[in-house]
Enzyme design. Structure first.
Site, PDB file in Angstrom:
ATOM      1  N   SER A  50      75.815   3.808  -3.805  1.00  0.00           N
ATOM      2  CA  SER A  50      76.098   2.496  -4.375  1.00  0.00           C
ATOM      3  C   SER A  50      75.367   2.306  -5.701  1.00  0.00           C
ATOM      4  O   SER A  50      75.903   1.698  -6.629  1.00  0.00           O
ATOM      5  CB  SER A  50      75.742   1.373  -3.390  1.00  0.00           C
ATOM      6  N   GLU A  51      74.129   2.830  -5.820  1.00  0.00           N
ATOM      7  CA  GLU A  51      73.412   2.762  -7.089  1.00  0.00           C
ATOM      8  C   GLU A  51      72.542   3.997  -7.305  1.00  0.00           C
ATOM      9  O   GLU A  51      72.066   4.613  -6.340  1.00  0.00           O
ATOM     10  CB  GLU A  51      72.526   1.509  -7.186  1.00  0.00           C
ATOM     11  N   THR A  52      72.331   4.305  -8.565  1.00  0.00           N
ATOM     12  CA  THR A  52      71.414   5.346  -9.018  1.00  0.00           C
ATOM     13  C   THR A  52      70.573   4.742 -10.133  1.00  0.00           C
ATOM     14  O   THR A  52      71.099   4.030 -10.993  1.00  0.00           O
ATOM     15  CB  THR A  52      72.189   6.564  -9.553  1.00  0.00           C
ATOM     16  N   HIS A  81      68.151  -3.659  -4.083  1.00  0.00           N
ATOM     17  CA  HIS A  81      67.646  -2.456  -3.420  1.00  0.00           C
ATOM     18  C   HIS A  81      67.247  -1.384  -4.440  1.00  0.00           C
ATOM     19  O   HIS A  81      66.269  -0.669  -4.215  1.00  0.00           O
ATOM     20  CB  HIS A  81      68.623  -1.984  -2.325  1.00  0.00           C
TER      21      HIS A  81
END
Length: 282
Positions: A50-52, A81
């Site tokens: 979902s994210e990096t 997060h």
């Protein structure tokens, strides 16, 4: 001519769960100096998370480090997060903050304070840049997207703090858990739904967040939405000044978001665990 890839320290962190592999994973490139935006975006797309995040030296002297946050398709000015997971990885890699009390993260949305609460980290919720009730047309769209009658929505509000969340309050956690959204009706809305558990439950609220696409994507655990929801619900007297929310249940996760209001700040905390540690060629 693009520079030759080099080995960079890399962590994959599980955020918002006390047990590894039960929260929301985050990829963290701990030394992103020299990487351009296109390379960061391409790598974030490749990780399929979902994210990096990519950590850089701060530009603001008050900050301890700077972070850039990417989904698979876009850069976010702030996300929850990734904030906790990046701070966890930075500290684990030997980062030393200027303050004994807080780590200060610089991101596109500004400076974010992160405090240590025992072994848990918590960030101060950034101010909402758009807040207020949705109009009747959006409320009808939300009801259609969630396959609910309009009367089942107790309240709905814009909760924008980077991602353009809309918060939807339902009567119970059971209603939240039973949702099966309609992707066609969802359109381009980013929707977080929250409902209270009954007495004796381990969490006060159940949360689910949905992102638009050909098929509705559900985020396992979402710090930015929970930060906005806490400001909304505590501010309106619908939530106590300290509570725990659960998220990810339908996905087989056991996310726990620890919220507290202290001295004018809303703190959003969770446990983090490093699950992968190594290097990446970028």
């Amino acid at each position: 001519m693009k520079p030759t890839p080099r080995s960079r320290p890399f962590h994959q962190v599980d955020v918002f769960a006390g047990q590894a592999y039960r929260g929301n994973p985050l990829a963290v490139v701990l030394d992103a100096q020299g990487l351009d935006t296109a390379t960061m975006q391409h790598f974030a797309n490749w990780t399929n998370l979902s994210e990096t995040t990519f950590l850089l030296p701060p530009e603001d002297p008050r900050a301890d480090y700077r972070v850039r946050i990417f989904t698979g398709s876009e850069e976010f000015p702030f996300a929850g997060h990734p904030t906790l997971g990046s701070a966890h990885a930075w500290l684990q890699a030997g980062g030393v903050s200027q303050s004994d009390d807080h780590v200060v993260q610089e991101c596109a949305a500004g400076l974010v304070r992160i405090k240590r609460d025992g072994g848990r980290l918590a960030f101060a919720a950034p101010p909402l840049t758009r807040f207020g009730p949705v109009d009747a047309a959006v409320r009808r769209q939300l009801a259609a997207a969630l396959r609910l009658p309009v009367s089942a929505i107790l309240d709905a509000s814009w909760l924008v703090n980077g991602p353009e969340w809309i918060g939807v309050l339902l009567e119970s956690a059971a209603q939240v858990l039973a949702l099966e959204p309609d992707p066609a009706a969802m359109g381009d809305l980013k929707v977080g739904v929250i409902g209270p558990h009954g007495p004796g439950a381990s969490a006060y609220f159940e949360v689910r967040t949905f992102l638009p696409g050909d098929a509705v994507a559900e985020d396992p655990v979402t710090g930015s939405f929970n930060a906005g929801a806490a400001q909304w619900l505590i501010g309106s007297g619908r939530a106590p000044e300290e509570y725990v929310a659960s998220q990810g249940t339908v996905l087989g996760r056991s996310g726990r978001i620890h919220v507290s209001a202290e001295g004018g700040d809303i703190w959003v905390g969770g446990d983090s665990t490093t699950c992968i540690r190594g290097t990446v060629l970028l």
